[in-house]
Write a protein that holds these residues in place. Structure first.
Motif, PDB file in Angstrom:
ATOM      1  N   VAL A  80       0.843  -1.197   0.000  1.00  0.00           N
ATOM      2  CA  VAL A  80       0.000   0.000   0.000  1.00  0.00           C
ATOM      3  C   VAL A  80       0.877   1.245   0.000  1.00  0.00           C
ATOM      4  O   VAL A  80       0.606   2.220  -0.706  1.00  0.00           O
ATOM      5  CB  VAL A  80      -0.968  -0.016   1.211  1.00  0.00           C
ATOM      6  N   GLU A  81       1.946   1.230   0.807  1.00  0.00           N
ATOM      7  CA  GLU A  81       2.833   2.400   0.849  1.00  0.00           C
ATOM      8  C   GLU A  81       3.493   2.634  -0.499  1.00  0.00           C
ATOM      9  O   GLU A  81       3.645   3.770  -0.941  1.00  0.00           O
ATOM     10  CB  GLU A  81       3.883   2.218   1.941  1.00  0.00           C
ATOM     11  N   ILE A  82       3.895   1.551  -1.156  1.00  0.00           N
ATOM     12  CA  ILE A  82       4.533   1.704  -2.467  1.00  0.00           C
ATOM     13  C   ILE A  82       3.529   2.213  -3.493  1.00  0.00           C
ATOM     14  O   ILE A  82       3.816   3.126  -4.259  1.00  0.00           O
ATOM     15  CB  ILE A  82       5.153   0.357  -2.920  1.00  0.00           C
ATOM     16  N   GLU A  83       2.329   1.614  -3.494  1.00  0.00           N
ATOM     17  CA  GLU A  83       1.329   2.006  -4.484  1.00  0.00           C
ATOM     18  C   GLU A  83       0.753   3.384  -4.227  1.00  0.00           C
ATOM     19  O   GLU A  83       0.256   4.031  -5.143  1.00  0.00           O
ATOM     20  CB  GLU A  83       0.200   0.972  -4.538  1.00  0.00           C
ATOM     21  N   SER A  84       0.783   3.834  -2.977  1.00  0.00           N
ATOM     22  CA  SER A  84       0.211   5.150  -2.676  1.00  0.00           C
ATOM     23  C   SER A  84       1.293   6.207  -2.497  1.00  0.00           C
ATOM     24  O   SER A  84       1.056   7.221  -1.868  1.00  0.00           O
ATOM     25  CB  SER A  84      -0.658   5.064  -1.422  1.00  0.00           C
ATOM     26  N   SER A  85       2.460   5.972  -3.044  1.00  0.00           N
ATOM     27  CA  SER A  85       3.520   6.975  -2.941  1.00  0.00           C
ATOM     28  C   SER A  85       3.150   8.186  -3.789  1.00  0.00           C
ATOM     29  O   SER A  85       2.435   8.088  -4.795  1.00  0.00           O
ATOM     30  CB  SER A  85       4.853   6.384  -3.388  1.00  0.00           C
ATOM     31  N   TYR A  86       3.653   9.318  -3.395  1.00  0.00           N
ATOM     32  CA  TYR A  86       3.286  10.566  -4.062  1.00  0.00           C
ATOM     33  C   TYR A  86       3.643  10.574  -5.547  1.00  0.00           C
ATOM     34  O   TYR A  86       2.804  10.980  -6.368  1.00  0.00           O
ATOM     35  CB  TYR A  86       3.935  11.754  -3.342  1.00  0.00           C
ATOM     36  N   PRO A  87       4.844  10.122  -5.948  1.00  0.00           N
ATOM     37  CA  PRO A  87       5.151  10.157  -7.387  1.00  0.00           C
ATOM     38  C   PRO A  87       4.178   9.327  -8.231  1.00  0.00           C
ATOM     39  O   PRO A  87       3.785   9.747  -9.322  1.00  0.00           O
ATOM     40  CB  PRO A  87       6.565   9.599  -7.473  1.00  0.00           C
ATOM     41  N   LYS A  88       3.754   8.148  -7.712  1.00  0.00           N
ATOM     42  CA  LYS A  88       2.822   7.320  -8.491  1.00  0.00           C
ATOM     43  C   LYS A  88       1.458   7.986  -8.601  1.00  0.00           C
ATOM     44  O   LYS A  88       0.834   7.978  -9.662  1.00  0.00           O
ATOM     45  CB  LYS A  88       2.686   5.939  -7.859  1.00  0.00           C
ATOM     46  N   ILE A  89       1.000   8.564  -7.510  1.00  0.00           N
ATOM     47  CA  ILE A  89      -0.311   9.224  -7.534  1.00  0.00           C
ATOM     48  C   ILE A  89      -0.249  10.463  -8.419  1.00  0.00           C
ATOM     49  O   ILE A  89      -1.174  10.738  -9.193  1.00  0.00           O
ATOM     50  CB  ILE A  89      -0.768   9.573  -6.103  1.00  0.00           C
ATOM     51  N   ALA A  90       0.847  11.209  -8.339  1.00  0.00           N
ATOM     52  CA  ALA A  90       0.979  12.406  -9.163  1.00  0.00           C
ATOM     53  C   ALA A  90       1.020  12.030 -10.643  1.00  0.00           C
ATOM     54  O   ALA A  90       0.403  12.706 -11.480  1.00  0.00           O
ATOM     55  CB  ALA A  90       2.237  13.172  -8.766  1.00  0.00           C
TER      56      ALA A  90
END
Length: 132
Positions: A80-90
């Motif tokens: 979850v932390e990897i998938e919800s990291s800021y660069p991925k969401i941005a």
């Protein structure tokens, strides 16, 4: 010829001797009772040990289940932390919606005091965010 028998009070009447058959079988009867009691005690002890071992096995199985679930939880938290990291969401927001990050990421948000709920107002007073 008929004889008249006297009524015998049963609470007082006791035979003087045990019958011969009971006298001869008494040691065997005692031995049987002792063996039965020892057998029942042995069966009770065995049953207790078996139930204790069964409960220990269940506890061990539950511990291993808890351990595997906690490992899975740690793994999922990391995912979850990897998938919800800021660069991925941005990147997702830029690709799907064309959104771009703002220059100053931190901006103060101010809410007028008359729009706060009573619980939010009391919390703001506790945090000393409202100066009266």
């Amino acid at each position: 010829m008929a004889h008249i028998t006297q009524a015998i009070n049963t609470s007082v009447y006791r035979p003087k001797k045990l019958p011969r058959v009971i006298k001869r079988q008494w040691p065997v009867l005692r031995l049987t009772v002792v063996i039965s009691v020892v057998g029942l005690v042995a069966a009770a002890v065995t049953w207790r040990q078996v139930s204790f071992e069964r409960s220990e096995l269940e506890v061990a199985l539950q511990r291993t289940t808890i351990e595997s679930l906690s490992k899975e939880l740690v793994h999922l938290k990391g995912q979850v932390e990897i998938e919800s990291s800021y660069p991925k969401i941005a990147e997702w927001a830029r690709q799907k919606h064309g959104w771009k990050p703002i220059q100053d990421r931190v901006r103060p948000v101010s809410i007028p005091q008359n729009q706060l709920t009573p619980s939010a107002l009391s919390e703001a007073r506790l945090l000393e965010a409202i100066h009266e």
